[in-house]
Scaffold this motif. Structure first.
Motif, PDB file in Angstrom:
ATOM      1  N   VAL A 189      -9.736   4.387  11.868  1.00  0.00           N
ATOM      2  CA  VAL A 189      -8.297   4.239  11.686  1.00  0.00           C
ATOM      3  C   VAL A 189      -7.962   4.430  10.218  1.00  0.00           C
ATOM      4  N   ALA A 190      -6.937   5.219   9.937  1.00  0.00           N
ATOM      5  CA  ALA A 190      -6.482   5.402   8.562  1.00  0.00           C
ATOM      6  C   ALA A 190      -5.440   4.342   8.245  1.00  0.00           C
ATOM      7  N   GLY A 191      -5.669   3.601   7.158  1.00  0.00           N
ATOM      8  CA  GLY A 191      -4.687   2.599   6.776  1.00  0.00           C
ATOM      9  C   GLY A 191      -5.275   1.520   5.903  1.00  0.00           C
ATOM     10  N   ASP A 192      -4.438   0.572   5.532  1.00  0.00           N
ATOM     11  CA  ASP A 192      -4.818  -0.560   4.696  1.00  0.00           C
ATOM     12  C   ASP A 192      -5.532  -1.596   5.558  1.00  0.00           C
ATOM     13  N   LEU A 193      -6.655  -2.094   5.081  1.00  0.00           N
ATOM     14  CA  LEU A 193      -7.424  -3.054   5.884  1.00  0.00           C
ATOM     15  C   LEU A 193      -6.613  -4.299   6.197  1.00  0.00           C
ATOM     16  N   LEU A 194      -5.764  -4.745   5.255  1.00  0.00           N
ATOM     17  CA  LEU A 194      -4.983  -5.955   5.483  1.00  0.00           C
ATOM     18  C   LEU A 194      -4.020  -5.785   6.654  1.00  0.00           C
ATOM     19  N   GLU A 195      -3.580  -4.558   6.867  1.00  0.00           N
ATOM     20  CA  GLU A 195      -2.633  -4.292   7.945  1.00  0.00           C
ATOM     21  C   GLU A 195      -3.322  -3.925   9.257  1.00  0.00           C
ATOM     22  N   ALA A 204      -5.331  -8.106  -3.926  1.00  0.00           N
ATOM     23  CA  ALA A 204      -5.647  -7.594  -2.588  1.00  0.00           C
ATOM     24  C   ALA A 204      -7.042  -8.016  -2.156  1.00  0.00           C
ATOM     25  N   ARG A 205      -7.965  -8.108  -3.113  1.00  0.00           N
ATOM     26  CA  ARG A 205      -9.325  -8.552  -2.782  1.00  0.00           C
ATOM     27  C   ARG A 205      -9.312  -9.986  -2.254  1.00  0.00           C
ATOM     28  N   ARG A 206      -8.512 -10.843  -2.927  1.00  0.00           N
ATOM     29  CA  ARG A 206      -8.414 -12.234  -2.466  1.00  0.00           C
ATOM     30  C   ARG A 206      -7.755 -12.309  -1.092  1.00  0.00           C
ATOM     31  N   GLU A 207      -6.742 -11.461  -0.872  1.00  0.00           N
ATOM     32  CA  GLU A 207      -6.096 -11.428   0.444  1.00  0.00           C
ATOM     33  C   GLU A 207      -7.085 -10.995   1.519  1.00  0.00           C
ATOM     34  N   ALA A 208      -7.909  -9.990   1.195  1.00  0.00           N
ATOM     35  CA  ALA A 208      -8.898  -9.510   2.153  1.00  0.00           C
ATOM     36  C   ALA A 208      -9.902 -10.605   2.486  1.00  0.00           C
TER      37      ALA A 208
END
Length: 338
Positions: A233-239, A269-273
């Motif tokens: 899947v193409a996209g942001d991992l958080l989403e 973003a790393r902390r969110e992940a």
């Protein structure tokens, strides 16, 4: 490994990881001492100054390696715009298939929890080459090169070799059989199509000059993935990750894995992940296998002994269990509870 920041600091840090590539060590230290090349690099966006990306772009446009630093210098300072365009348009998606040998003990530990197969989800999957540990034989050696364990090496599978050791008597849970993997998928901002010759040629260019063994592994990994392409899947991992985990759950026990990926995210973003991954584990939605530099996930690193310089820390559900080589060459188990 630093991927952004002061050019001198980034290239000095890279040199510390390249002790098995004399060419790249010379190039990185050459940049550190060359104000003119540093100025050229500083005209690039910060995320695009990464040594491996810059070096690969120079090689993509004709610098034959191994080569002295002067060849890199000439390619950058004499660039007609081609090298710069490649740096700006491509990414360091190395997809190091050799890491599967260091991930396998963690995956096997999870497979042993029950009879259901695993459903693998990779964050930063690139072409998905690390999603096939069951399609490879794995040969583990001691530090003198003697075979101490093999699994899956009695058939037609390609074979990965890894030197294994222990810290304070901890013994790696090397599996007697390969895990059954029922589904494999991943998320990446820009996934690569394993059937695209240009994409796979770029992956080969990212392999360090002296590493013929890694080029052979890459070629075999491409063949394996082409025979059964993963769901990417193409996209942001958080989403995208929660939905991907939910989809994988229909096929087996979900394991989310990542190697040398989160260092490329900005700190927030790393902390969110990390928060997202810990939440998924706490909710019972998946297990989590991380393989990152010691500074990338300090809360994971801090659960184990101090990692040696230049190593990665292998984590299982947020707990450090081993030190690994960034290209999968070595595994030192540190977890005494296994």
């Amino acid at each position: 490994m630093l991927v952004e920041g002061d050019v001198v600091a980034v290239y000095e840090d890279f040199a510390r990881y390249t002790d098995d590539s004399p060419c790249f060590t010379e190039w990185a230290l050459g940049v550190v001492g060359d104000a003119e090349v540093r100025a050229w690099l500083e005209t690039l966006p910060a995320p695009r100054r990464q040594p491996n990306l810059v070096f690969a772009a120079a090689r993509w446009h004709g610098v034959t390696t191994p080569a002295p630093y002067a060849a890199l210098r000439a390619a950058l300072l004499g660039d007609d715009g081609s090298v710069r365009a490649t740096i700006l348009s491509r990414r360091t998606q190395t997809n190091e298939a050799g890491r599967m040998a260091t991930l396998l003990p963690a995956l096997a530990t999870l497979a042993a929890l029950g009879p259901e197969p695993l459903a693998l989800v990779e964050v930063g999957a690139s072409a998905g080459l690390c999603l096939y540990p069951d399609r490879w034989g794995h040969r583990y050696l001691d530090h003198d090169g003697r075979v101490v364990h093999e699994v899956g090496t009695d058939g037609a599978r390609p074979v990965l070799e890894c030197r294994v050791g222990s810290h304070d008597g901890a013994r790696a849970p090397l599996p007697r059989e390969l895990p059954t993997i029922a589904w494999r998928g991943g998320v990446d901002l820009h996934p690569l199509d394993v059937t695209d010759p240009d994409a796979t040629a770029w992956l080969e260019t990212l392999v360090w000059p002296e590493h013929d063994d890694r080029r052979r592994v890459l070629a075999a990994a491409v063949d394996v993935a082409r025979s059964d392409p993963p769901h990417l899947v193409a996209g942001d991992l958080l989403e995208e990750l929660p939905a991907l985990v939910e989809r994988a759950a229909a096929h087996g026990r979900v394991v989310v894995q990542h190697s040398a990926v989160l260092s490329y995210l900005p700190e927030p973003a790393r902390r969110e992940a990390e928060e997202l991954l810990r939440g998924l584990v706490a909710d019972g939605a998946c297990h989590w296998v991380s393989n990152e530099g010691p500074d990338v996930l300090p809360a994971v690193t801090g659960t184990g002994p101090t990692a040696p310089p230049g190593s990665f820390v292998l984590g299982l559900d947020g707990r450090a269990v081993a030190w690994t080589h960034g290209h999968g060459r070595t595994l030192t188990w540190t977890d005494l509870s296994s």
